[in-house]
Design a protein around this motif. Structure first.
Motif, PDB file in Angstrom:
ATOM      1  N   GLU A 123       0.562  -6.959   6.686  1.00 38.32           N
ATOM      2  CA  GLU A 123       0.294  -7.046   5.243  1.00 38.32           C
ATOM      3  C   GLU A 123      -1.189  -6.840   4.957  1.00 38.32           C
ATOM      4  N   LYS A 157       1.307 -13.440  -2.617  1.00 36.96           N
ATOM      5  CA  LYS A 157       2.504 -13.534  -1.783  1.00 36.96           C
ATOM      6  C   LYS A 157       3.122 -14.906  -2.023  1.00 36.96           C
ATOM      7  N   TYR A 203       6.036 -10.360  -3.368  1.00 37.68           N
ATOM      8  CA  TYR A 203       4.720  -9.761  -3.572  1.00 37.68           C
ATOM      9  C   TYR A 203       4.522  -9.413  -5.045  1.00 37.68           C
ATOM     10  N   LEU A 220       5.659  -4.583  -0.050  1.00 41.25           N
ATOM     11  CA  LEU A 220       4.239  -4.671  -0.386  1.00 41.25           C
ATOM     12  C   LEU A 220       3.639  -3.303  -0.675  1.00 41.25           C
TER      13      LEU A 220
END
Length: 116
Positions: free
Chosen positions: A24, A71, A82, A98
Motif C-alpha cells: 500500500e 484506510k 480506502y 487502493l
C-alpha cells in the motif's frame, strides 16, 4: 500461578494500531513522488491510529493537509476500506482497490498543455 512475560504478539488485533502495509505504501508513494516532481506537493505525514491509518499530503509544510488517504479496515466489507478525502472533508473517492482510489489524485496531474 503462571507468570509469563508479556509478549509483543499477545495483544489483540483490536488494540494494535492500523497501518499501511509495504504494498500500500508503495502505491501511495508512487503517486506522491510524481506529484512532488511536478511541484504540486511538498510534504506528507503518516498517522497510525487505533481504527484507521492516514497518509496526509501537504502543499506547504506548515498548513492543513490538502488530501488524506485513509484506510478504515472496518469498512472493508461495505463501501471499501480506502478513501481519499479533500481539504474540506469531502470524500473524493472510496473503494476496495487502493490503486483505483488513488486515480482521483492522478487526475490532478493531467493538465492541458498550451501549444507554443
Amino acid at each position: 500461578m503462571n507468570m509469563q512475560p508479556p509478549s509483543r504478539f499477545s495483544a489483540s488485533a483490536a488494540q494494535m494500531p492500523v497501518a499501511f502495509d509495504r504494498h500500500e505504501m508503495s502505491q501511495i508513494l508512487s503517486v506522491y513522488g510524481r506529484m512532488v516532481a511536478a511541484g504540486e506537493w511538498r510534504d506528507y505525514g503518516i498517522s497510525n491510529l487505533r481504527d484507521m491509518a492516514v497518509f496526509s499530503i501537504f502543499r506547504h509544510t506548515a498548513e492543513h493537509p490538502i488530501y488524506r488517504v485513509e484506510k478504515h479496515p472496518r469498512l472493508r466489507f461495505r463501501q471499501g476500506m480506502y478513501s481519499v478525502v479533500g481539504m474540506d472533508g469531502r470524500i473524493l473517492k472510496r473503494g476496495h482497490d487502493l490503486r483505483a482510489v488513488l486515480r482521483v489524485l492522478e487526475r490532478k496531474l493531467i493538465r492541458a498543455v498550451k501549444p507554443d
